[in-house]
Design a protein around this motif. Structure first.
Motif, short mmCIF file in Angstrom:
data_model
loop_
_atom_site.label_atom_id
_atom_site.label_comp_id
_atom_site.label_asym_id
_atom_site.label_seq_id
_atom_site.Cartn_x
_atom_site.Cartn_y
_atom_site.Cartn_z
N THR A 32 -25.49 -25.84 35.45
CA THR A 32 -25.68 -25.85 36.71
C THR A 32 -25.31 -24.69 37.37
N SER A 33 -24.69 -23.62 36.58
CA SER A 33 -24.07 -22.64 37.17
C SER A 33 -24.86 -21.06 36.71
N VAL A 34 -24.51 -20.21 37.51
CA VAL A 34 -25.05 -18.89 37.15
C VAL A 34 -24.25 -17.62 37.25
N ARG A 35 -24.10 -16.86 36.32
CA ARG A 35 -23.14 -15.82 36.48
C ARG A 35 -23.83 -14.52 36.83
N VAL A 36 -23.43 -13.90 37.78
CA VAL A 36 -24.22 -12.71 38.50
C VAL A 36 -23.18 -11.52 38.32
N HIS A 37 -23.56 -10.32 37.81
CA HIS A 37 -22.93 -9.13 37.91
C HIS A 37 -23.28 -8.33 39.04
N LEU A 38 -22.23 -7.81 39.67
CA LEU A 38 -22.41 -7.02 40.84
C LEU A 38 -21.52 -5.66 40.81
N ARG A 39 -22.46 -4.61 41.31
CA ARG A 39 -21.77 -3.43 41.35
C ARG A 39 -22.24 -2.76 42.63
N THR A 40 -21.03 -2.23 43.40
CA THR A 40 -21.46 -1.70 44.83
C THR A 40 -20.98 -0.06 44.73
N TYR A 41 -21.84 0.60 45.53
CA TYR A 41 -21.90 1.91 45.52
C TYR A 41 -21.74 2.66 46.90
N ARG A 42 -21.07 3.65 47.16
CA ARG A 42 -21.17 4.46 48.21
C ARG A 42 -22.32 5.42 48.12
N GLU A 43 -23.21 5.53 48.97
CA GLU A 43 -24.43 6.32 49.09
C GLU A 43 -24.77 6.99 50.22
N ASP A 44 -24.54 8.46 50.22
CA ASP A 44 -24.61 9.39 51.18
C ASP A 44 -26.36 9.24 51.57
N PRO A 45 -26.53 8.70 52.72
CA PRO A 45 -27.93 8.72 53.37
C PRO A 45 -28.81 10.04 53.27
N ARG A 46 -28.16 11.12 53.52
CA ARG A 46 -28.78 12.27 53.42
C ARG A 46 -29.01 12.96 52.14
N THR A 47 -28.26 12.66 51.30
CA THR A 47 -28.74 13.35 49.96
C THR A 47 -28.95 12.19 49.07
N GLY A 48 -28.69 10.78 48.99
CA GLY A 48 -28.94 10.05 47.88
C GLY A 48 -27.80 9.81 46.81
N GLU A 49 -26.65 10.72 47.13
CA GLU A 49 -25.63 10.85 46.15
C GLU A 49 -25.02 9.41 46.19
N CYS A 50 -24.50 8.98 44.87
CA CYS A 50 -24.17 7.48 44.87
C CYS A 50 -22.76 7.58 43.92
N GLU A 51 -21.78 6.82 44.51
CA GLU A 51 -20.65 6.83 43.44
C GLU A 51 -20.09 5.25 43.53
N SER A 86 -36.05 -7.29 27.63
CA SER A 86 -36.53 -5.73 27.55
C SER A 86 -35.16 -5.12 27.11
N GLU A 87 -35.24 -4.02 26.59
CA GLU A 87 -34.14 -3.09 26.30
C GLU A 87 -32.95 -3.03 27.37
N ARG A 88 -33.72 -2.61 28.50
CA ARG A 88 -32.85 -2.32 29.81
C ARG A 88 -32.11 -3.42 30.23
N GLY A 89 -32.64 -4.83 30.10
CA GLY A 89 -32.35 -6.11 30.47
C GLY A 89 -31.00 -6.24 29.50
N GLU A 90 -31.02 -5.85 28.16
CA GLU A 90 -30.12 -6.25 27.11
C GLU A 90 -29.02 -5.33 27.65
N GLU A 91 -29.25 -4.10 27.72
CA GLU A 91 -28.27 -3.15 28.34
C GLU A 91 -27.50 -3.56 29.48
N PHE A 92 -27.95 -4.43 30.54
CA PHE A 92 -27.48 -4.82 31.60
C PHE A 92 -26.58 -5.94 31.39
N ARG A 93 -27.01 -6.74 30.36
CA ARG A 93 -26.39 -8.00 30.02
C ARG A 93 -25.12 -7.54 29.27
N GLN A 94 -25.14 -6.60 28.39
CA GLN A 94 -24.00 -6.42 27.54
C GLN A 94 -23.09 -5.53 28.60
N ARG A 95 -23.53 -4.80 29.78
CA ARG A 95 -22.55 -4.29 30.53
C ARG A 95 -21.75 -5.29 31.34
#
Length: 144
Positions: free
Chosen positions: A83-102, A129-138
């Protein structure tokens, strides 16, 4: 059955003065709230039911996000129980003028699917997908 990539959601919030602390950066409580909201959206997309937060793993704020920058939150389901779901979350600071993220924050949240106020079963998670597997491993390797 939903795939991991079906659950991928990202959202942006602009840090306004009313979201800030005394140091003119995003208040940690606001960042956590935004993470919780995006995480719940991902969990609900997967479960097909309303979901509530049951647990938050360690949450470290590695960098501040100044007023005027965007908070970019990304979330995806990487594991499912009965009945439960595990969700991975990442948060970034994004400069709205340049799109630079950290990256500023990372965590795993657990949500429980509800139907009529009671826990209800969720589907099996598939990774197609390969991308999905990479996300899951992370997410699995994330160790606060």
């Amino acid at each position: 059955m939903p795939t991991l990539m079906d659950t991928y959601i990202e959202n942006r919030y602009r840090v306004q003065p009313n979201h800030a602390n005394n140091y003119e950066t995003a208040h940690g409580g606001n960042v956590m709230k935004w993470m919780d909201e995006v995480g719940a959206m991902s969990a609900m997309r997967f479960a097909g039911h309303s979901c509530v937060t049951a647990n938050v793993d360690e949450l470290d704020f590695q960098r501040s996000i100044p007023i005027g920058d965007n908070v970019l939150v990304e979330a995806y389901v990487y594991e499912a129980g009965r009945t439960s779901v595990r969700v991975h979350l990442r948060t970034y600071r994004e400069d709205p003028r340049t799109g630079e993220c950290e990256q500023t924050t990372e965590s795993n949240f657990v949500f429980v699917a509800l139907e009529n106020g009671s826990p209800t079963e969720v589907p099996e998670l598939t990774v197609e997908s390969e991308r999905g597997e990479e996300f899951r491993q992370r997410a699995l390797e994330y160790d606060p």
